[in-house]
Write a protein that holds these residues in place. Sequence first.
Motif, PDB file in Angstrom:
ATOM      1  N   GLY A   1     -12.789   7.540 -27.440  1.00 32.20           N
ATOM      2  CA  GLY A   1     -11.472   6.633 -28.035  1.00 32.20           C
ATOM      3  C   GLY A   1     -11.592   4.663 -28.963  1.00 32.20           C
ATOM      4  N   VAL A   2     -11.080   3.958 -29.098  1.00 27.92           N
ATOM      5  CA  VAL A   2     -10.910   2.886 -30.084  1.00 27.92           C
ATOM      6  C   VAL A   2     -11.550   2.319 -28.956  1.00 27.92           C
ATOM      7  N   GLY A   3     -11.215   2.178 -27.260  1.00 31.01           N
ATOM      8  CA  GLY A   3     -11.242   0.876 -27.021  1.00 31.01           C
ATOM      9  C   GLY A   3     -10.214  -0.338 -26.215  1.00 31.01           C
ATOM     10  N   TYR A   4     -11.027  -0.922 -26.190  1.00 31.01           N
ATOM     11  CA  TYR A   4      -9.613  -2.874 -25.796  1.00 31.01           C
ATOM     12  C   TYR A   4      -9.872  -3.484 -26.437  1.00 31.01           C
ATOM     13  N   CYS A   5      -8.818  -4.785 -26.811  1.00 35.33           N
ATOM     14  CA  CYS A   5      -9.360  -6.160 -26.997  1.00 35.33           C
ATOM     15  C   CYS A   5      -8.983  -6.988 -26.336  1.00 35.33           C
ATOM     16  N   CYS A   6      -9.227  -6.159 -24.725  1.00 36.67           N
ATOM     17  CA  CYS A   6      -9.119  -7.305 -23.770  1.00 36.67           C
ATOM     18  C   CYS A   6      -8.843  -6.323 -22.191  1.00 36.67           C
ATOM     19  N   LEU A   7     -10.034  -7.427 -21.448  1.00 37.67           N
ATOM     20  CA  LEU A   7      -9.868  -6.482 -20.064  1.00 37.67           C
ATOM     21  C   LEU A   7      -8.428  -5.926 -19.865  1.00 37.67           C
ATOM     22  N   ALA A   8      -7.202  -6.595 -19.269  1.00 40.49           N
ATOM     23  CA  ALA A   8      -6.375  -6.820 -18.714  1.00 40.49           C
ATOM     24  C   ALA A   8      -5.864  -5.124 -19.316  1.00 40.49           C
ATOM     25  N   GLU A   9      -5.482  -4.967 -20.221  1.00 43.78           N
ATOM     26  CA  GLU A   9      -5.544  -3.858 -21.251  1.00 43.78           C
ATOM     27  C   GLU A   9      -6.266  -2.213 -20.594  1.00 43.78           C
ATOM     28  N   VAL A  10      -7.877  -2.959 -19.801  1.00 40.73           N
ATOM     29  CA  VAL A  10      -8.336  -1.602 -19.673  1.00 40.73           C
ATOM     30  C   VAL A  10      -7.654  -1.154 -17.765  1.00 40.73           C
ATOM     31  N   ARG A  11      -6.862  -2.152 -17.282  1.00 45.00           N
ATOM     32  CA  ARG A  11      -6.863  -2.786 -16.139  1.00 45.00           C
ATOM     33  C   ARG A  11      -5.631  -1.772 -15.623  1.00 45.00           C
ATOM     34  N   MET A  12      -4.726  -2.110 -16.740  1.00 43.88           N
ATOM     35  CA  MET A  12      -3.690  -1.254 -17.059  1.00 43.88           C
ATOM     36  C   MET A  12      -3.464  -0.027 -17.297  1.00 43.88           C
ATOM     37  N   TYR A  13      -4.302  -0.102 -18.150  1.00 44.57           N
ATOM     38  CA  TYR A  13      -4.528   2.098 -18.171  1.00 44.57           C
ATOM     39  C   TYR A  13      -4.639   2.844 -16.771  1.00 44.57           C
ATOM     40  N   GLU A  14      -6.176   2.135 -16.175  1.00 48.48           N
ATOM     41  CA  GLU A  14      -6.322   2.507 -14.953  1.00 48.48           C
ATOM     42  C   GLU A  14      -4.835   2.245 -13.279  1.00 48.48           C
ATOM     43  N   THR A  15      -4.364   1.529 -14.251  1.00 48.13           N
ATOM     44  CA  THR A  15      -3.026   1.029 -12.659  1.00 48.13           C
ATOM     45  C   THR A  15      -2.257   2.075 -12.964  1.00 48.13           C
ATOM     46  N   ILE A  16      -2.044   2.876 -14.188  1.00 45.42           N
ATOM     47  CA  ILE A  16      -0.698   3.667 -14.741  1.00 45.42           C
ATOM     48  C   ILE A  16      -1.142   4.973 -14.319  1.00 45.42           C
ATOM     49  N   GLU A  17      -3.028   5.254 -14.819  1.00 41.66           N
ATOM     50  CA  GLU A  17      -3.404   6.414 -14.231  1.00 41.66           C
ATOM     51  C   GLU A  17      -4.086   6.745 -12.532  1.00 41.66           C
ATOM     52  N   THR A  18      -4.141   5.626 -11.969  1.00 41.19           N
ATOM     53  CA  THR A  18      -4.670   5.893 -10.129  1.00 41.19           C
ATOM     54  C   THR A  18      -4.066   4.698  -9.486  1.00 41.19           C
ATOM     55  N   GLY A  19      -3.347   3.970 -10.093  1.00 45.06           N
ATOM     56  CA  GLY A  19      -2.850   3.415  -9.479  1.00 45.06           C
ATOM     57  C   GLY A  19      -3.039   2.080  -8.994  1.00 45.06           C
ATOM     58  N   LYS A  20      -4.324   1.777  -9.467  1.00 45.18           N
ATOM     59  CA  LYS A  20      -5.347   0.592  -9.423  1.00 45.18           C
ATOM     60  C   LYS A  20      -6.194  -0.152 -10.267  1.00 45.18           C
ATOM     61  N   PRO A  21      -5.769  -0.896 -10.505  1.00 42.50           N
ATOM     62  CA  PRO A  21      -7.537  -1.562 -12.066  1.00 42.50           C
ATOM     63  C   PRO A  21      -8.616  -1.265 -11.079  1.00 42.50           C
ATOM     64  N   ALA A  22      -9.492  -1.056 -11.840  1.00 48.67           N
ATOM     65  CA  ALA A  22     -11.087  -1.373 -11.060  1.00 48.67           C
ATOM     66  C   ALA A  22     -12.118  -1.642 -11.684  1.00 48.67           C
ATOM     67  N   THR A  23     -11.775  -1.997 -13.330  1.00 48.82           N
ATOM     68  CA  THR A  23     -12.534  -2.698 -13.855  1.00 48.82           C
ATOM     69  C   THR A  23     -12.274  -4.501 -13.562  1.00 48.82           C
ATOM     70  N   PRO A  24     -13.312  -5.047 -13.450  1.00 52.18           N
ATOM     71  CA  PRO A  24     -13.368  -6.343 -12.911  1.00 52.18           C
ATOM     72  C   PRO A  24     -13.090  -7.651 -14.016  1.00 52.18           C
ATOM     73  N   PHE A  25     -12.333  -8.772 -14.174  1.00 54.46           N
ATOM     74  CA  PHE A  25     -12.921 -10.328 -15.487  1.00 54.46           C
ATOM     75  C   PHE A  25     -13.862  -9.830 -15.234  1.00 54.46           C
ATOM     76  N   MET A  26     -13.563 -11.097 -15.727  1.00 55.70           N
ATOM     77  CA  MET A  26     -15.169 -11.931 -16.607  1.00 55.70           C
ATOM     78  C   MET A  26     -15.935 -12.493 -15.509  1.00 55.70           C
ATOM     79  N   ARG A  27     -17.194 -12.439 -14.901  1.00 52.95           N
ATOM     80  CA  ARG A  27     -17.800 -13.540 -14.577  1.00 52.95           C
ATOM     81  C   ARG A  27     -18.642 -14.895 -15.379  1.00 52.95           C
ATOM     82  N   PHE A  28     -18.828 -15.773 -14.366  1.00 52.63           N
ATOM     83  CA  PHE A  28     -20.076 -16.633 -14.805  1.00 52.63           C
ATOM     84  C   PHE A  28     -21.113 -15.809 -15.342  1.00 52.63           C
ATOM     85  N   GLY A  29     -21.941 -16.466 -16.452  1.00 51.34           N
ATOM     86  CA  GLY A  29     -22.173 -15.377 -17.546  1.00 51.34           C
ATOM     87  C   GLY A  29     -22.456 -13.956 -18.862  1.00 51.34           C
TER      88      GLY A  29
END
Length: 342
Positions: free
Chosen positions: A286-314
């Motif tokens: 695919g063409v991927g995403y421009c924010c983490l929230a978007e992939v987390r939304m796709y994960e929620t729609i398809e599996t019921g919960k997000p799996a990708t974490p938000f950004m961490r220090f570093g």
Amino acid sequence: MKLATIKHGGRDGTLVVVSRDLTRCQAVSGIARTLQAALDDWDSTAPELELVYDMLNGGSSALATRHAMPFDPTRCHSPLPRAYQWADGSAYINHVELVRRARGAELPPEFHTDPLMYQGGSDSFVGPRDDIVAASEDWGIDFEAEVAAVTGDVGMGAGVDECAAAVRLLMLVNDVSLRNLIPAELAKGFGFFQSKPASAFSPVAVTPDELGAAWRDGKLHRPLEVELNGQPFGRPDAGTDMTFSFPRLIAHAAKTRELEAGSIVGSGTVSNKQGGLYGSSIANGGVGYCCLAEVRMYETIETGKPATPFMRFGDRVRIDMRDEAGHSIFGTIEQKVVQLLP
């Protein structure tokens, strides 16, 4: 023409004209000390700045050699270190629809005809190589790769054609969001504030004519490239699936007020419609995403919960856009997440 602001000469920096290949620049304090000053008197300053730009690109090599210096993006502030107006839209309905689908809500029909827009903090932006500073990872730190337009003066009630003529410059944006602070703020019914810290803009702002055929219909038709920790994360086309063009967004902002020269209007997170696993990511074709929230939304729609974490220090994010020859148009936004020290 390409313009940038160097961190020198006070909080508003020093305006420089940058060569097309982003290798050289020249201060132009005799024309305008700051980008805001240039925008305030654009009809007079733009032709003079264009002459300097032509010189930097080889029109007058002797003069260019005498006054030019190497262009160093690490010395750049955002082209406008502060602005009279920062209004960020949500022009990509796919992104808005995903947000609502992830929480089981339908998209109201009027969202296709009336843009969403919020007024961000514009008293202080950060540079394209400055850190993203946060006190806690629990805030849900996210990047949002966008495109933005800088306007000239726009009268209240201006039409779309008038707004199209008012576009002076285009830039890239990292509109940082603190996702876990957003729900409580929106629940108060008064919009974003703490959840929207200072945004960063690309090192260089570019006039629309410089973009050639990529700038048409009030949209920028080039892939917006995002890397997260050195890995490809997204490259959706900024002109595809953009429901509201920049002139339409500007007209929306100017419906009940004037916009002063130097106002910035953002596109919102660039998002293309796509199917497949979680969207789909670049690794999945695919063409991927421009924010983490978007992939987390796709994960929620398809599996019921997000799996990708938000950004961490570093963690590091890199945002760029290239022309057809593969050259960076605006320079890169490169930011690292760091913890706020006591």
